[in-house]
Design an enzyme around this catalytic site. Structure first.
Site, PDB file in Angstrom:
ATOM      1  N   GLY A   1       0.844  -1.181   0.000  1.00  0.00           N
ATOM      2  CA  GLY A   1       0.000   0.000   0.000  1.00  0.00           C
ATOM      3  C   GLY A   1       0.883   1.235   0.000  1.00  0.00           C
ATOM      4  O   GLY A   1       2.046   1.171   0.416  1.00  0.00           O
TER       5      GLY A   1
ATOM      6  N   GLN B   1       2.897   9.939   1.966  1.00  0.00           N
ATOM      7  CA  GLN B   1       4.219   9.302   1.992  1.00  0.00           C
ATOM      8  C   GLN B   1       5.121   9.803   0.871  1.00  0.00           C
ATOM      9  O   GLN B   1       6.339   9.676   0.946  1.00  0.00           O
ATOM     10  CB  GLN B   1       4.080   7.779   1.872  1.00  0.00           C
TER      11      GLN B   1
ATOM     12  N   CYS C   1       6.315  -0.208   7.276  1.00  0.00           N
ATOM     13  CA  CYS C   1       5.892   0.991   6.551  1.00  0.00           C
ATOM     14  C   CYS C   1       7.082   1.522   5.761  1.00  0.00           C
ATOM     15  O   CYS C   1       8.200   1.561   6.279  1.00  0.00           O
ATOM     16  CB  CYS C   1       5.405   2.034   7.547  1.00  0.00           C
ATOM     17  N   LEU C   2       6.815   1.935   4.517  1.00  0.00           N
ATOM     18  CA  LEU C   2       7.914   2.407   3.673  1.00  0.00           C
ATOM     19  C   LEU C   2       8.576   3.670   4.235  1.00  0.00           C
ATOM     20  O   LEU C   2       9.722   3.946   3.934  1.00  0.00           O
ATOM     21  CB  LEU C   2       7.411   2.653   2.241  1.00  0.00           C
TER      22      LEU C   2
ATOM     23  N   HIS D   1      -4.154   0.777   7.616  1.00  0.00           N
ATOM     24  CA  HIS D   1      -2.791   1.327   7.702  1.00  0.00           C
ATOM     25  C   HIS D   1      -2.648   2.544   6.782  1.00  0.00           C
ATOM     26  O   HIS D   1      -2.146   3.594   7.192  1.00  0.00           O
ATOM     27  CB  HIS D   1      -1.774   0.237   7.338  1.00  0.00           C
ATOM     28  N   GLU D   2      -3.113   2.401   5.536  1.00  0.00           N
ATOM     29  CA  GLU D   2      -2.974   3.506   4.571  1.00  0.00           C
ATOM     30  C   GLU D   2      -3.880   4.683   4.935  1.00  0.00           C
ATOM     31  O   GLU D   2      -3.496   5.838   4.812  1.00  0.00           O
ATOM     32  CB  GLU D   2      -3.272   3.013   3.146  1.00  0.00           C
TER      33      GLU D   2
ATOM     34  N   HIS E   1      -2.406   7.047   7.310  1.00  0.00           N
ATOM     35  CA  HIS E   1      -1.483   8.040   6.734  1.00  0.00           C
ATOM     36  C   HIS E   1      -2.226   9.328   6.362  1.00  0.00           C
ATOM     37  O   HIS E   1      -1.702  10.425   6.538  1.00  0.00           O
ATOM     38  CB  HIS E   1      -0.797   7.496   5.483  1.00  0.00           C
TER      39      HIS E   1
HETATM   40 ZN    ZN Z   1       2.810   3.144   5.950  1.00  0.00          ZN
END
Ligand code: ZN
Length: 190
Positions: free
Chosen positions: A45, A50, A98-99, A140-141, A144
């Site tokens: 995702g 991000q 998470c990226l 999760h997304e 953000h």
């Molecule tokens: Zn993330």
């Protein structure tokens, strides 16, 4: 085009994102670039904040989880202006990463089921209920776009344990496998 990912510690990751209109400039290209960035960095995702855009847009593709979670297969979606109206069911733990927070993985508790309203990439409205791995990745997304990171959802003990790692990420003393922008670089996209 692959987009650089903002590292933990960047103030804009903590901002609540705003809705967009169908005429948002180059929306299709942005969505394509987000998928490309997500696949290249082996994520499931990616949310617009991000990559430095505080807008309510995120993409998911849970296919990599299909072996362990069959309902993850082929679940590729774009979520625009999403609103989670209801969370229900028993909370369960899943090891998240998470990226923006490379090399940190921790079990996070989240609700089983969500009811969510959103627009897809063609600005068609959907009102749907998701459970399991789909619900997990969406939550999760979605976080953000609310300025929340998965590490915020950890116990204070776990937060203490990973504090050093988070400091290293925010100072840029890590070597991520994909392009990142660290807070000290102040070279933000927006
Ligand atoms: Zn993330």
């Amino acid at each position: 085009m692959k987009l650089p990912i903002l590292a933990y510690g960047t103030p804009s990751l903590r901002k609540k994102s705003v809705n967009i209109e169908p005429d948002y400039p180059d929306l299709k290209k942005l969505i394509d670039d987000m998928f490309e960035t997500m696949y290249a960095s082996v994520g499931v995702g990616l949310a617009a904040p991000q990559v430095g855009l505080n807008i309510r847009l995120f993409v998911v593709d849970t296919s990599p989880f299909a072996e362990d979670y069959p309902d993850g297969k082929g679940f590729k979606r774009v979520f625009i202006n999403a609103v989670i109206n209801e969370s229900s069911g028993k909370e369960w733990a899943f090891n998240e990463g998470c990226l923006c927070v490379p090399e940190v993985r921790e079990d996070v508790m989240r609700c089983e089921t969500i009811q969510i309203d959103y627009y897809d990439e063609n600005f068609v409205f959907h009102s749907e209920t998701f459970s399991g791995i789909r619900s997990r990745v969406i939550q999760h997304e979605y976080d953000h776009t609310e300025g929340i990171l998965f590490v915020d959802r950890l116990s204070s003990l776990k937060k203490m344990i990973i504090k050093r790692k988070l400091t290293d990420i925010s100072k840029g003393v890590i070597k991520p496998k994909y392009k990142m922008i660290f807070p000290s670089q102040k070279k933000h996209i927006n």
